[in-house]
Design a protein around this motif. Structure first.
Motif, PDB file in Angstrom:
ATOM      1  N   TYR A 586     -10.524  -4.586   4.068  1.00 10.07           N
ATOM      2  CA  TYR A 586     -10.480  -3.179   3.291  1.00 10.07           C
ATOM      3  C   TYR A 586      -9.238  -2.610   3.827  1.00 10.07           C
ATOM      4  O   TYR A 586      -9.107  -2.378   5.131  1.00 10.07           O
ATOM      5  N   GLY A 587      -8.460  -1.970   2.990  1.00  9.49           N
ATOM      6  CA  GLY A 587      -7.445  -0.903   3.396  1.00  9.49           C
ATOM      7  C   GLY A 587      -7.643   0.467   2.541  1.00  9.49           C
ATOM      8  O   GLY A 587      -7.952   0.227   1.251  1.00  9.49           O
ATOM      9  N   VAL A 588      -7.405   1.434   2.947  1.00 10.28           N
ATOM     10  CA  VAL A 588      -7.603   2.896   2.330  1.00 10.28           C
ATOM     11  C   VAL A 588      -6.637   2.828   1.308  1.00 10.28           C
ATOM     12  O   VAL A 588      -5.299   2.566   1.496  1.00 10.28           O
ATOM     13  N   ALA A 589      -7.038   3.100  -0.043  1.00  8.83           N
ATOM     14  CA  ALA A 589      -6.194   3.350  -1.123  1.00  8.83           C
ATOM     15  C   ALA A 589      -5.042   4.122  -1.052  1.00  8.83           C
ATOM     16  O   ALA A 589      -3.954   3.751  -1.495  1.00  8.83           O
ATOM     17  N   ASN A 590      -5.142   5.345  -0.371  1.00  9.30           N
ATOM     18  CA  ASN A 590      -4.082   6.221  -0.278  1.00  9.30           C
ATOM     19  C   ASN A 590      -2.969   6.010   0.688  1.00  9.30           C
ATOM     20  O   ASN A 590      -2.025   6.610   0.798  1.00  9.30           O
ATOM     21  N   ASN A 591      -3.082   4.590   1.400  1.00  8.68           N
ATOM     22  CA  ASN A 591      -1.880   3.989   2.128  1.00  8.68           C
ATOM     23  C   ASN A 591      -0.869   3.216   1.116  1.00  8.68           C
ATOM     24  O   ASN A 591      -0.032   2.708   1.585  1.00  8.68           O
ATOM     25  N   PHE A 592      -1.274   3.186   0.017  1.00  9.92           N
ATOM     26  CA  PHE A 592      -0.547   2.364  -1.105  1.00  9.92           C
ATOM     27  C   PHE A 592       0.157   3.242  -1.985  1.00  9.92           C
ATOM     28  O   PHE A 592      -0.300   4.352  -2.085  1.00  9.92           O
ATOM     29  N   ARG A 593       1.202   2.822  -2.725  1.00 14.15           N
ATOM     30  CA  ARG A 593       1.963   3.730  -3.685  1.00 14.15           C
ATOM     31  C   ARG A 593       1.286   3.839  -4.927  1.00 14.15           C
ATOM     32  O   ARG A 593       1.256   5.097  -5.445  1.00 14.15           O
ATOM     33  N   ASN A 594       0.296   3.151  -5.233  1.00 20.58           N
ATOM     34  CA  ASN A 594      -0.442   3.130  -6.531  1.00 20.58           C
ATOM     35  C   ASN A 594       0.458   3.449  -7.703  1.00 20.58           C
ATOM     36  O   ASN A 594       0.091   4.207  -8.736  1.00 20.58           O
ATOM     37  N   GLY A 595       1.610   2.895  -7.879  1.00 22.29           N
ATOM     38  CA  GLY A 595       2.668   3.071  -9.172  1.00 22.29           C
ATOM     39  C   GLY A 595       3.362   4.179  -8.740  1.00 22.29           C
ATOM     40  O   GLY A 595       4.476   4.232  -9.594  1.00 22.29           O
ATOM     41  N   ASP A 596       3.249   5.169  -7.839  1.00 16.18           N
ATOM     42  CA  ASP A 596       4.148   6.218  -7.643  1.00 16.18           C
ATOM     43  C   ASP A 596       5.685   5.622  -7.246  1.00 16.18           C
ATOM     44  O   ASP A 596       5.894   4.721  -6.613  1.00 16.18           O
ATOM     45  N   VAL A 597       6.670   6.259  -7.739  1.00 17.64           N
ATOM     46  CA  VAL A 597       8.189   5.992  -7.723  1.00 17.64           C
ATOM     47  C   VAL A 597       8.416   7.237  -6.766  1.00 17.64           C
ATOM     48  O   VAL A 597       8.712   8.311  -7.182  1.00 17.64           O
ATOM     49  N   PRO A 598       9.237   7.240  -5.563  1.00 19.47           N
ATOM     50  CA  PRO A 598      10.050   8.275  -4.649  1.00 19.47           C
ATOM     51  C   PRO A 598      10.699   9.195  -5.915  1.00 19.47           C
ATOM     52  O   PRO A 598      11.574   8.337  -6.485  1.00 19.47           O
ATOM     53  N   GLY A 599      10.571  10.462  -5.742  1.00 20.92           N
ATOM     54  CA  GLY A 599      11.370  11.264  -6.384  1.00 20.92           C
ATOM     55  C   GLY A 599      11.114  11.316  -7.992  1.00 20.92           C
ATOM     56  O   GLY A 599      11.658  12.246  -8.767  1.00 20.92           O
ATOM     57  N   GLN A 600      10.008  10.470  -8.336  1.00 24.27           N
ATOM     58  CA  GLN A 600       9.578  10.641  -9.715  1.00 24.27           C
ATOM     59  C   GLN A 600       8.059  11.333  -9.652  1.00 24.27           C
ATOM     60  O   GLN A 600       7.233  10.598  -9.118  1.00 24.27           O
ATOM     61  N   GLY A 601       7.669  12.380 -10.325  1.00 24.00           N
ATOM     62  CA  GLY A 601       6.337  13.065 -10.169  1.00 24.00           C
ATOM     63  C   GLY A 601       6.654  14.541  -9.713  1.00 24.00           C
ATOM     64  O   GLY A 601       7.926  15.142  -9.649  1.00 24.00           O
ATOM     65  N   PRO A 602       5.524  15.449  -9.521  1.00 22.25           N
ATOM     66  CA  PRO A 602       4.236  14.783  -9.607  1.00 22.25           C
ATOM     67  C   PRO A 602       3.861  14.874 -11.067  1.00 22.25           C
ATOM     68  O   PRO A 602       4.801  15.011 -12.174  1.00 22.25           O
ATOM     69  N   PRO A 603       2.644  14.246 -11.384  1.00 24.04           N
ATOM     70  CA  PRO A 603       1.607  14.192 -10.376  1.00 24.04           C
ATOM     71  C   PRO A 603       1.730  12.691  -9.553  1.00 24.04           C
ATOM     72  O   PRO A 603       2.568  12.060 -10.023  1.00 24.04           O
ATOM     73  N   TYR A 604       0.997  12.891  -8.571  1.00 27.91           N
ATOM     74  CA  TYR A 604       1.125  11.541  -7.666  1.00 27.91           C
ATOM     75  C   TYR A 604      -0.267  10.976  -7.402  1.00 27.91           C
ATOM     76  O   TYR A 604      -1.223  11.621  -7.751  1.00 27.91           O
ATOM     77  N   HIS A 605      -0.626   9.869  -7.126  1.00 26.69           N
ATOM     78  CA  HIS A 605      -1.868   9.052  -7.010  1.00 26.69           C
ATOM     79  C   HIS A 605      -2.064   8.702  -5.919  1.00 26.69           C
ATOM     80  O   HIS A 605      -1.519   7.917  -5.445  1.00 26.69           O
ATOM     81  N   ASN A 606      -3.257   8.831  -5.381  1.00 24.50           N
ATOM     82  CA  ASN A 606      -3.681   8.321  -4.236  1.00 24.50           C
ATOM     83  C   ASN A 606      -4.740   7.096  -4.335  1.00 24.50           C
ATOM     84  O   ASN A 606      -4.837   6.300  -3.303  1.00 24.50           O
ATOM     85  N   THR A 607      -5.168   6.854  -5.565  1.00 21.08           N
ATOM     86  CA  THR A 607      -5.947   5.714  -5.733  1.00 21.08           C
ATOM     87  C   THR A 607      -5.275   5.218  -7.388  1.00 21.08           C
ATOM     88  O   THR A 607      -4.980   5.969  -8.132  1.00 21.08           O
ATOM     89  N   ASP A 608      -5.463   3.757  -7.447  1.00 19.83           N
ATOM     90  CA  ASP A 608      -4.862   3.196  -8.903  1.00 19.83           C
ATOM     91  C   ASP A 608      -6.361   2.655  -9.463  1.00 19.83           C
ATOM     92  O   ASP A 608      -7.165   1.867  -9.236  1.00 19.83           O
ATOM     93  N   PHE A 609      -6.789   3.884 -10.596  1.00 20.64           N
ATOM     94  CA  PHE A 609      -7.999   3.716 -11.125  1.00 20.64           C
ATOM     95  C   PHE A 609      -8.216   2.471 -12.146  1.00 20.64           C
ATOM     96  O   PHE A 609      -9.074   2.181 -12.750  1.00 20.64           O
ATOM     97  N   ASN A 610      -7.113   1.608 -12.361  1.00 17.94           N
ATOM     98  CA  ASN A 610      -7.214   0.451 -13.020  1.00 17.94           C
ATOM     99  C   ASN A 610      -7.901  -0.576 -12.060  1.00 17.94           C
ATOM    100  O   ASN A 610      -8.544  -1.399 -12.855  1.00 17.94           O
ATOM    101  N   VAL A 611      -7.858  -0.569 -10.858  1.00 17.16           N
ATOM    102  CA  VAL A 611      -8.695  -1.305 -10.014  1.00 17.16           C
ATOM    103  C   VAL A 611     -10.018  -1.071 -10.291  1.00 17.16           C
ATOM    104  O   VAL A 611     -10.448   0.124  -9.975  1.00 17.16           O
ATOM    105  N   PRO A 612     -10.991  -2.348 -10.462  1.00 24.60           N
ATOM    106  CA  PRO A 612     -12.289  -2.016 -10.868  1.00 24.60           C
ATOM    107  C   PRO A 612     -12.991  -1.826  -9.698  1.00 24.60           C
ATOM    108  O   PRO A 612     -12.661  -2.305  -8.191  1.00 24.60           O
ATOM    109  N   VAL A 613     -14.281  -0.999  -9.809  1.00 24.50           N
ATOM    110  CA  VAL A 613     -15.188  -1.059  -8.592  1.00 24.50           C
ATOM    111  C   VAL A 613     -15.739  -2.080  -8.347  1.00 24.50           C
ATOM    112  O   VAL A 613     -16.028  -2.904  -9.034  1.00 24.50           O
ATOM    113  N   CYS A 614     -15.874  -2.268  -6.884  1.00 26.79           N
ATOM    114  CA  CYS A 614     -16.648  -3.651  -6.343  1.00 26.79           C
ATOM    115  C   CYS A 614     -18.000  -3.681  -6.952  1.00 26.79           C
ATOM    116  O   CYS A 614     -18.609  -2.611  -7.106  1.00 26.79           O
TER     117      CYS A 614
END
Length: 614
Positions: A586-614
């Protein structure tokens, strides 16, 4: 006159003692603090080495700093007056690992947080003099001739150690809850933040004192050392709570947009009363004075910041804000109330470590070769850490210590949909994608790609792409099974014929069930630091292969475990499906981009909630 080995050894000890006494007399009141999500390197250099492998030098009284290059597993010493790298040390097994440096006078400690091994550096021999393993995820804080190993996991342990030998001093302290931060004040007192209890606890020479209640139990709590005193950072209320004489002082409430589940980014410590706070996920910086009870907001929007800002650092009257995704520092003159031109540290996205030492500000690209030294007048000097003539570097054959006999003068893809096609091969570290637009793909049933093994945030807004009905992605239908052949009966006078395939409309026999459907996965990309992985996300144990910077991986689902501080503010972890993790790490979700693009935002995302709960 040629000195004997005994005479040289005695002379080296005398020089070292003289250096330590010089530093002890001149060391101003200072402090060190460690937010456990990110340990900043800091301290005072005592011995500054020569400008090349052949120079003969041990110079006392110079200033400098040790800077990490994790992609190569080395630390480089940079001379303050010249701004040039003059020595480097290779950390055994440290390549592509997260390394932190702690300096306290002559004691230089390097911790590999991926393995939990701490090394004491010998600046004369350019090697690790002592090494000791304290456990995965541990960090070290040192200052005022004290050193502690911090284990921020669920048990929350603190172990005092000897900074010269790394030997434990006394029994470890267990607080029975996760640690939100730790910091040393100038008198050698370690302060520990316990969010689950809403308390700050002092530790003096390895003994815990009376806890100070500064917030309600369960509130998000860290700390900062302000002008030598501990100040609790309560992100839930939100407020700053100074502690004086073992009691909480009146709290300074922080205005909007603080609160609302947003993380507050602060430096480990600041000299003076000015305390800058970044409200994560926004373009707002708060300038607070906890002693005077005053606070004002500064909008960073005019500087076009990226979504990956770091904790602000104060040097003189200026505030420097790391803008990681743009590899630069934003500069705000607090006395004038205006911005200066940004300072470029590296031309690409990076994880910047920024700290102040001896009145100068150091900004370091943790992975790469670039750094910047900012002098008290605000002028910036670029630093090349990997110069070929640096003593101890790979360019010297072999790396050799400096003689001591004489003394001489002186970019990104946007959030993707689950994919039905095989995802592209991941980028090898340390290449980072340039920003580009790409649509989110559909749920993938393809075999995950092979990923190279090299190498705290706002409450996220609702996902920009609606999840499939019922919150779960719909897996693709499995392919129809091939029907079994039906043999033809041979005649008595002829040899057995070759079996003939039945027509396509034939049904397979009941004994041949179709293969199970491939699991649905979601394609995610790591940010500018990559991501460590663990087999147990509930206590961050079982170290797995690290995911490279900018690499794409397939994730199966997410697990909620907020007790591990680095997973906050959302508290989610991804189960990694790609090889070599294979759904076991497992890896911490906020280590990933989660769809964010540098220079575009806010808002920014620490988690991609499209990914289902295990």
């Amino acid at each position: 006159m040629r000195r004997t080995r005994s005479e040289r050894s005695t002379r080296r000890r005398l020089l070292s003692r003289f250096a330590e006494s010089r530093l002890a007399r001149s060391r101003a009141r200072g402090a060190v603090a460690v937010p456990l999500a990110l340990l900043l390197a800091s301290g005072s250099a005592v011995i500054v080495l020569g400008q090349s492998a052949g120079s003969a030098v041990v110079r006392l009284g110079d200033v400098g700093a040790w800077l990490v290059s994790s992609s190569q597993g080395i630390i480089s010493h940079v001379n303050g007056p010249s701004g040039r790298a003059d020595a480097s040390v290779t950390i055994n097994g440290g390549r592509e690992h997260h390394l932190t440096v702690t300096q306290d006078g002559p004691n230089v400690l390097v911790t590999d947080t991926d393995t939990g091994v701490t090394s004491r550096i010998d600046p004369v021999g350019l090697a690790a003099a002592e090494q000791r393993g304290f456990g995965t995820g541990t960090t070290v804080v040192a200052g005022a001739d004290q050193a502690y190993v911090i284990d921020a996991h669920v048990a929350g342990q603190v172990q005092r150690i000897d900074p010269k030998t790394l030997d434990p001093l006394g029994a470890p302290l267990s607080f029975g809850s996760a640690i939100g931060g730790a910091g040393l004040t100038a008198d050698g007192t370690l302060w520990v933040a316990l969010p689950e209890k809403g308390q700050l606890v002092p530790v003096r020479r390895g003994t815990a004192g009376t806890a100070v209640t500064v917030a309600r139990p369960g509130y998000r709590l860290s700390l900062i050392i302000v002008d030598g005193l501990p100040v609790a950072v309560d992100a839930t209320t939100p407020a700053l709570v100074p502690v004086r004489d073992g009691r909480p002082a009146p709290a300074l409430r922080l205005p909007d947009p603080a609160g609302q589940g947003r993380q507050l980014l602060v430096a480990p410590s600041v000299d003076g009363h000015l305390t800058p706070v970044i409200v994560d996920g926004t373009t707002t910086m708060l300038l607070a004075d906890p002693g005077a009870g005053a606070v004002r907001a500064v909008d960073l929007g005019s500087q076009d910041p990226s979504g990956k800002l770091g904790a602000p650092v104060v040097a003189g009257n200026r505030v420097y804000i790391p803008d990681n995704d743009k590899g630069r520092l934003l500069v705000y003159a607090a006395d004038l109330g205006q911005f200066s031109s940004p300072i470029t540290v590296t031309p690409e996205p990076a994880k910047l470590t920024v700290f102040v030492k001896d009145g100068m500000l150091w900004a370091n690209d943790e992975r790469g070769s670039h750094a910047v030294l900012v002098r008290p007048d605000g002028s910036a000097q670029p630093i090349e850490k990997h110069a070929p003539d640096v003593a101890g570097s790979a360019a010297t054959t072999p790396p050799r210590p400096l003689p001591t006999q004489t003394i001489t003068p002186p970019h990104e893809a946007p959030r993707s949909q689950p994919s039905t096609a095989a995802p592209p091969q991941p980028l090898p570290a340390p290449v980072i994608l340039a920003p580009r637009q790409a649509p989110r793909s559909q749920p993938s049933t393809a075999v995950p790609p092979q990923v190279p093994t090299p190498v705290v945030g706002p409450a996220p807004s609702p996902s920009r792409t609606a999840p499939p009905a019922g919150g779960q992605p719909t897996p693709a239908a499995p392919p129809a099974a091939s029907p079994s052949p039906a043999p033809v009966q041979p005649s008595a006078s002829s040899p057995p014929p070759t079996p003939v395939q039945p027509p396509a409309s034939s049904q397979p026999p009941a004994s041949s069930p179709p293969p199970p459907p491939a699991p649905t996965t979601y394609r995610e990309q790591t940010g500018s630091t990559g991501s460590p992985t663990f087999s147990n996300p509930h206590n961050a144990s079982g170290q797995g292969p690290r995911i490279a910077v900018g690499a794409y991986v397939e994730v199966q689902c997410r697990v909620y475990e907020p007790l591990i501080q680095s997973a906050n503010p959302d508290g989610w972890w991804y189960r990694i499906a790609s090889s070599p993790w294979n759904g076991q790490y497992y890896g911490v979700a906020n280590n990933f981009r989660n769809g964010d693009v540098p220079g575009q935002g806010p808002p920014y995302h620490n988690t991609d909630f499209n990914v289902p709960v295990c």
